[in-house]
Motif scaffolding. Structure first.
Motif, PDB file in Angstrom:
ATOM      1  N   ALA A   8       0.839  -1.208   0.000  1.00 42.48           N
ATOM      2  CA  ALA A   8       0.000   0.000   0.000  1.00 42.48           C
ATOM      3  C   ALA A   8       0.869   1.252   0.000  1.00 42.48           C
ATOM      4  O   ALA A   8       0.577   2.228  -0.713  1.00 42.48           O
ATOM      5  CB  ALA A   8      -0.922  -0.013   1.213  1.00 42.48           C
TER       6      ALA A   8
ATOM      7  N   LYS B 140      -5.352  -1.649  -4.764  1.00 36.05           N
ATOM      8  CA  LYS B 140      -5.980  -2.485  -3.734  1.00 36.05           C
ATOM      9  C   LYS B 140      -6.346  -3.859  -4.273  1.00 36.05           C
ATOM     10  O   LYS B 140      -6.208  -4.868  -3.574  1.00 36.05           O
ATOM     11  CB  LYS B 140      -7.225  -1.791  -3.175  1.00 36.05           C
TER      12      LYS B 140
ATOM     13  N   THR C 284      -5.022  -7.330  -2.472  1.00 40.33           N
ATOM     14  CA  THR C 284      -5.874  -8.385  -1.914  1.00 40.33           C
ATOM     15  C   THR C 284      -5.634  -9.731  -2.597  1.00 40.33           C
ATOM     16  O   THR C 284      -5.835 -10.779  -1.989  1.00 40.33           O
ATOM     17  CB  THR C 284      -7.354  -8.006  -2.035  1.00 40.33           C
TER      18      THR C 284
END
Length: 446
Positions: free
Chosen positions: A50, A56, A60
Motif C-alpha cells: 500500500a 488495492k 488483496t
C-alpha cells in the motif's frame, strides 16, 4: 490471613509450574518461529504494498498465497520419510528444522529484495515461496512439538505454542513497521528473518525428540509410494477413523464462518478504526492469551476428553454474543463483551483441540498425519466462508447470520459428545497421546 495468602501463592505456583518445564518452553520458542512468516506475507506485506502505491485489487490478490498452507499435507511425507545427508546425523527432526529454518530465512530475504513497483509478479512469486517454505517449516515444527511433549504436557505445550505463535506474528509485524520507518522495508524483512532462529536453536539445544519413531526402513521401487501412503493408511485403519475425520472437517465450520465476518459487522455498525483497534486488536489479544492460560489449567484438571467438549460448547455459544451485538447496534460495552468472550473461547479451544489433534498422531508419521489433520480442520470452513458468508449476511442480516453460525457449530458438538460416550475418542488416539507419562485417555484431576 497470612495462611490464606500462602495457600493462594502456592496455588498459583502449582498452576504456573507446568508452563516452566523444558518441553513447554521449547514449544514457546517453536511457536515464535512458526508465527513470524505469517506476518511477513499478511498485514506487513499489505502495508508495504500500500505504501508503494500498489492497487488495492492487486494487494488483496496476494492473500491467495495462503492457499499453500492448506495443501502442505501433500509434501509432509517428505519430512517423515526422507533423511537429509550429513545433517541427518543430528536426527530426522533436528536436521529438517535446520534446513527448513534456513529456507524460511532465505525466502524472507528474497522477498525483502523485491521491488514491487517495478516487478509485482516477482514479488508475488517471492510471497508464494515464503508461504511454501513457512508451511514446510510448520510441518517440522508441529512434529517436533508433538514428539518432544509427553502426553501429560500436550495441553500446556499446545498453549505455549499458541502463545509463541501470537508473539511471533504480532512481534514480527510490529518490529517490521518500526524498522521500516527508520531504515526501509528491505532492512525490516532482513531483521525479521532472524526470528526463524529460536526453532533452530531449540532443535540444536534439545536434540532429537525422545518420542520420535522412525518409520520402518524399506528398500525397493515401492519405497516412495509406501512413504506417501502409509501414514494415511495407518490413520484410516483405526476404528471409527471416518467418523473422526468427519468431526475434524466440521467442528470449526461455524466458528470460521463467524470469525471472518466480524470486521464487516464492525464497519456496518459504525465503529471507528480507533475503537476496532482498541477492542478487537487490544482487548481481543489479551482475552485470547487468558483463554490459552485457562485452557492449559482446565486441561490438567478435567483431562483432554472433557475439556475438548467444554471448548466446543464454549466456541459455539460465543457466536451468539455477536448476534447480541448486531441487535444492540453501536455499543462499546457490547463490543467489548463479544470480542472478549469470543477470543477467550478461541484461546481455550486452541489449546485443548490442538492437543486432541496432536494426540491422534502415530509417532512414526507425526509430520504427515498432523499436517493432514490441521489442513482438514480449516479447509471446509474457509471454503464455505469464501463462497457463502457475504450472500448469507445480505439475505438474512447479521443477527440471524450469527445465530445460524451457532446452529452450524452444533453438529460438531453433538458428534464429539457421541464419540466421547461411545468410547470412540479413546479408541482413536494414536501413540502420540499414549506413549510416555500422562495417557491423554485419563480423566485428569477432577
Amino acid at each position: 490471613m497470612d495462611e490464606a495468602k500462602g495457600q493462594s501463592e502456592r496455588g498459583w505456583a502449582i498452576a504456573v509450574a507446568p508452563y516452566l518445564e523444558k518441553a513447554p518452553l521449547a514449544a514457546l520458542a517453536l511457536g515464535i518461529s512458526s508465527g513470524f512468516p505469517f506476518a511477513m506475507i499478511a498485514a506487513t506485506l499489505t502495508t508495504r504494498l500500500a505504501q508503494d502505491g500498489i492497487k488495492k485489487s492487486t494487494i488483496t490478490a496476494f492473500s491467495l498465497a495462503f492457499l499453500v498452507y492448506s495443501f502442505k499435507w501433500l509434501w509432509a511425507w517428505i519430512v517423515d520419510g526422507v533423511h537429509i545427508p550429513l545433517l541427518g546425523r543430528l536426527g530426522q527432526r533436528v536436521s529438517w528444522l535446520i534446513v527448513t529454518g534456513i529456507l524460511v530465512m532465505a525466502a524472507v530475504v528474497n522477498l525483502a529484495i523485491q521491488r514491487p513497483t517495478s516487478d509485482i509478479g516477482a514479488t508475488a512469486v517471492a510471497a508464494i515461496l515464503v508461504a511454501f517454505a513457512s508451511s514446510t517449516f510448520d510441518i517440522v515444527i508441529d512434529a517436533y512439538r508433538i514428539e518432544i511433549l509427553e502426553p501429560r504436557q500436550l495441553g500446556v505445550g499446545s498453549g505455549m505454542s499458541q502463545y509463541g505463535w501470537r508473539i511471533g506474528s504480532a512481534g514480527a509485524g510490529a518490529l517490521a513497521l518500526v524498522v521500516a520507518e527508520r531504515s526501509g522495508w528491505q532492512a525490516a524483512y532482513l531483521v525479521c528473518a532472524l526470528l526463524a532462529l529460536p526453532a533452530i536453536a531449540t532443535g540444536l539445544l534439545l536434540g532429537e525428540p525422545p518420542r520420535h519413531r522412525d518409520p520402518v526402513e524399506r528398500k525397493g521401487f515401492d519405497a516412495i509410494a509406501r512413504t506417501v501412503w502409509e501414514p494415511i493408511v495407518q490413520f484410516f485403519s483405526r476404528e471409527g477413523a471416518i467418523i473422526v475425520l468427519i468431526f475434524i472437517l466440521i467442528h470449526k465450520i461455524g466458528d470460521t464462518l463467524a470469525n471472518l465476518t466480524f470486521r464487516l459487522l464492525f464497519d456496518d455498525l459504525g465503529f471507528t478504526n480507533d475503537e476496532i483497534a482498541f477492542y478487537d486488536v487490544g482487548l481481543g489479544f489479551w482475552a485470547y492469551l487468558i483463554g490459552i492460560f485457562v485452557g492449559g489449567i482446565l486441561y490438567e484438571k478435567m483431562g483432554m476428553k472433557r475439556s475438548v467438549l467444554f471448548a466446543l460448547i464454549l466456541m459455539a455459544v460465543s457466536n451468539l454474543s455477536f448476534a447480541g451485538l448486531a441487535a444492540a447496534g453501536h455499543s462499546n460495552i457490547g463490543m467489548a463483551g463479544a470480542i472478549g468472550f469470543e477470543n477467550f473461547a478461541s484461546g481455550f479451544g486452541g489449546v485443548v483441540v490442538v492437543a486432541y489433534f496432536s494426540a491422534l498422531c502415530d509417532l512414526r508419521f507425526t509430520a504427515s498425519q498432523y499436517a493432514l489433520i490441521s489442513a482438514g480442520a480449516a479447509i471446509v470452513g474457509r471454503l464455505i466462508t469464501g463462497t457463502t458468508a457475504g450472500a448469507l449476511i445480505e439475505a438474512m442480516g447479521y443477527v440471524n447470520f450469527y445465530i445460524l453460525t451457532t446452529v452450524i457449530a452444533l453438529p460438531g458438538v453433538f458428534l464429539y459428545a457421541w464419540m466421547l460416550k461411545s468410547g470412540l475418542v479413546d479408541r482413536s488416539i494414536g501413540s502420540a497421546g499414549i506413549e510416555g507419562p500422562g495417557d491423554v485417555r485419563d480423566d485428569g484431576e477432577a
